[in-house]
Write a protein that holds these residues in place. Structure first.
Motif, PDB file in Angstrom:
ATOM      1  N   GLY A  81      13.780   1.322  13.931  1.00  0.00           N
ATOM      2  CA  GLY A  81      13.988   2.014  12.658  1.00  0.00           C
ATOM      3  C   GLY A  81      12.750   1.927  11.794  1.00  0.00           C
ATOM      4  N   SER A  82      12.881   2.418  10.558  1.00  0.00           N
ATOM      5  CA  SER A  82      11.698   2.396   9.691  1.00  0.00           C
ATOM      6  C   SER A  82      12.045   1.826   8.318  1.00  0.00           C
ATOM      7  CB  SER A  82      11.140   3.818   9.542  1.00  0.00           C
ATOM      8  OG  SER A  82      12.137   4.650   9.017  1.00  0.00           O
ATOM      9  N   PHE A  83      11.022   1.169   7.748  1.00  0.00           N
ATOM     10  CA  PHE A  83      11.154   0.519   6.442  1.00  0.00           C
ATOM     11  C   PHE A  83      10.248   1.247   5.453  1.00  0.00           C
ATOM     12  CE2 PHE A  83      13.476  -3.209   7.797  1.00  0.00           C
ATOM     13  CZ  PHE A  83      13.146  -3.329   9.137  1.00  0.00           C
ATOM     14  N   GLU A  84      10.781   1.500   4.254  1.00  0.00           N
ATOM     15  CA  GLU A  84       9.991   2.226   3.260  1.00  0.00           C
ATOM     16  C   GLU A  84      10.330   1.729   1.856  1.00  0.00           C
ATOM     17  OE1 GLU A  84      10.662   6.422   3.474  1.00  0.00           O
ATOM     18  OE2 GLU A  84       9.126   6.870   1.958  1.00  0.00           O
ATOM     19  N   LYS A 106       0.841  -1.217   0.000  1.00  0.00           N
ATOM     20  CA  LYS A 106       0.000   0.000   0.000  1.00  0.00           C
ATOM     21  C   LYS A 106       0.875   1.267   0.000  1.00  0.00           C
ATOM     22  CE  LYS A 106      -2.245  -1.443   3.684  1.00  0.00           C
ATOM     23  NZ  LYS A 106      -3.086  -1.532   4.885  1.00  0.00           N
ATOM     24  N   GLY A 107       2.204   1.045   0.019  1.00  0.00           N
ATOM     25  CA  GLY A 107       3.091   2.212  -0.012  1.00  0.00           C
ATOM     26  C   GLY A 107       3.273   2.861   1.353  1.00  0.00           C
ATOM     27  N   ASP A 108       2.848   2.137   2.417  1.00  0.00           N
ATOM     28  CA  ASP A 108       3.003   2.703   3.763  1.00  0.00           C
ATOM     29  C   ASP A 108       4.437   2.560   4.252  1.00  0.00           C
ATOM     30  OD1 ASP A 108       0.373   3.297   3.933  1.00  0.00           O
ATOM     31  OD2 ASP A 108      -0.191   1.646   5.291  1.00  0.00           O
ATOM     32  N   VAL A 109       4.857   3.480   5.118  1.00  0.00           N
ATOM     33  CA  VAL A 109       6.130   3.344   5.833  1.00  0.00           C
ATOM     34  C   VAL A 109       5.812   2.574   7.113  1.00  0.00           C
ATOM     35  CG1 VAL A 109       7.966   4.589   7.053  1.00  0.00           C
ATOM     36  CG2 VAL A 109       7.001   5.537   4.942  1.00  0.00           C
ATOM     37  N   VAL A 110       6.674   1.603   7.477  1.00  0.00           N
ATOM     38  CA  VAL A 110       6.471   0.866   8.723  1.00  0.00           C
ATOM     39  C   VAL A 110       7.586   1.272   9.681  1.00  0.00           C
ATOM     40  CG1 VAL A 110       6.378  -1.410   9.812  1.00  0.00           C
ATOM     41  CG2 VAL A 110       5.401  -1.078   7.530  1.00  0.00           C
ATOM     42  N   SER A 111       7.219   1.847  10.829  1.00  0.00           N
ATOM     43  CA  SER A 111       8.290   2.325  11.724  1.00  0.00           C
ATOM     44  C   SER A 111       8.159   1.723  13.124  1.00  0.00           C
ATOM     45  CB  SER A 111       8.260   3.845  11.803  1.00  0.00           C
ATOM     46  OG  SER A 111       7.007   4.250  12.266  1.00  0.00           O
ATOM     47  N   PHE A 137      15.782   0.655   4.529  1.00  0.00           N
ATOM     48  CA  PHE A 137      15.689   0.641   5.999  1.00  0.00           C
ATOM     49  C   PHE A 137      16.475   1.809   6.557  1.00  0.00           C
ATOM     50  CE2 PHE A 137      15.558  -0.657  10.290  1.00  0.00           C
ATOM     51  CZ  PHE A 137      16.840  -0.702  10.812  1.00  0.00           C
ATOM     52  N   LYS A 138      15.857   2.542   7.464  1.00  0.00           N
ATOM     53  CA  LYS A 138      16.551   3.665   8.106  1.00  0.00           C
ATOM     54  C   LYS A 138      16.603   3.418   9.624  1.00  0.00           C
ATOM     55  CE  LYS A 138      16.370   8.647   8.179  1.00  0.00           C
ATOM     56  NZ  LYS A 138      15.330   9.516   8.719  1.00  0.00           N
TER      57      LYS A 138
END
Lengths: 95, 95
Positions: free
Chosen positions: B48-51, B38-43, B79-80
């Protein structure tokens, strides 16, 4: 999707209560951190692997002052997606 | 540390049995995948967060044949690391 809504969605699907699910997620990160401190790679077959890498010293030119600066070496956490997830994302469809 | 030993360590610490813990980990990845589609960022605040990002089309020179090639645009999972984990890794000690 932020942390809380994400974890409660996973809790719903697995029949766990949200607090246990949150505890599991925190423990997961704790164990990963301990692995990183030991220099271990942490890999999840259907997702990817995390590894601490040493970024070497390098010379950088400051965009403003145009001065050359030495950037010291640094430890960074890198993530490598698994081929499964690369395929899913490349195709952009739900597999 | 591979997937299995990692998950059983987390199960031990949280008092879950390994199968439930494995199911939780798989469900975690499934929900993440749905977010990516869905193009969401998962944090995750302490991790950290995945995009999903679009890597643009670019021209590359083949190291062997020296020929110029057009590399098509591609969706990649990035991944950040969070600042908390960056600090822990930079300092290289258990915090």
């Amino acid at each position: 999707m932020n942390n809380k809504s994400f974890i409660s969605e996973v809790a719903n699907r697995t029949g766990m209560d949200s607090e246990d699910a949150q505890m599991f997620a925190y423990t997961l990160v704790d164990v990963m951190n301990e692995c990183f401190q030991k220099g271990d790679v942490v890999s999840f077959s259907n997702f990817g692997s995390f590894e601490v890498k040493k970024r070497m010293e390098r010379i950088m030119v400051s965009p403003n002052s145009k001065k050359r600066m030495l950037v010291p070496p640094k430890l960074v956490l890198s993530f490598k997606p698994s081929s499964t997830i690369k395929e899913k994302i490349k195709n952009g469809g739900l597999q």
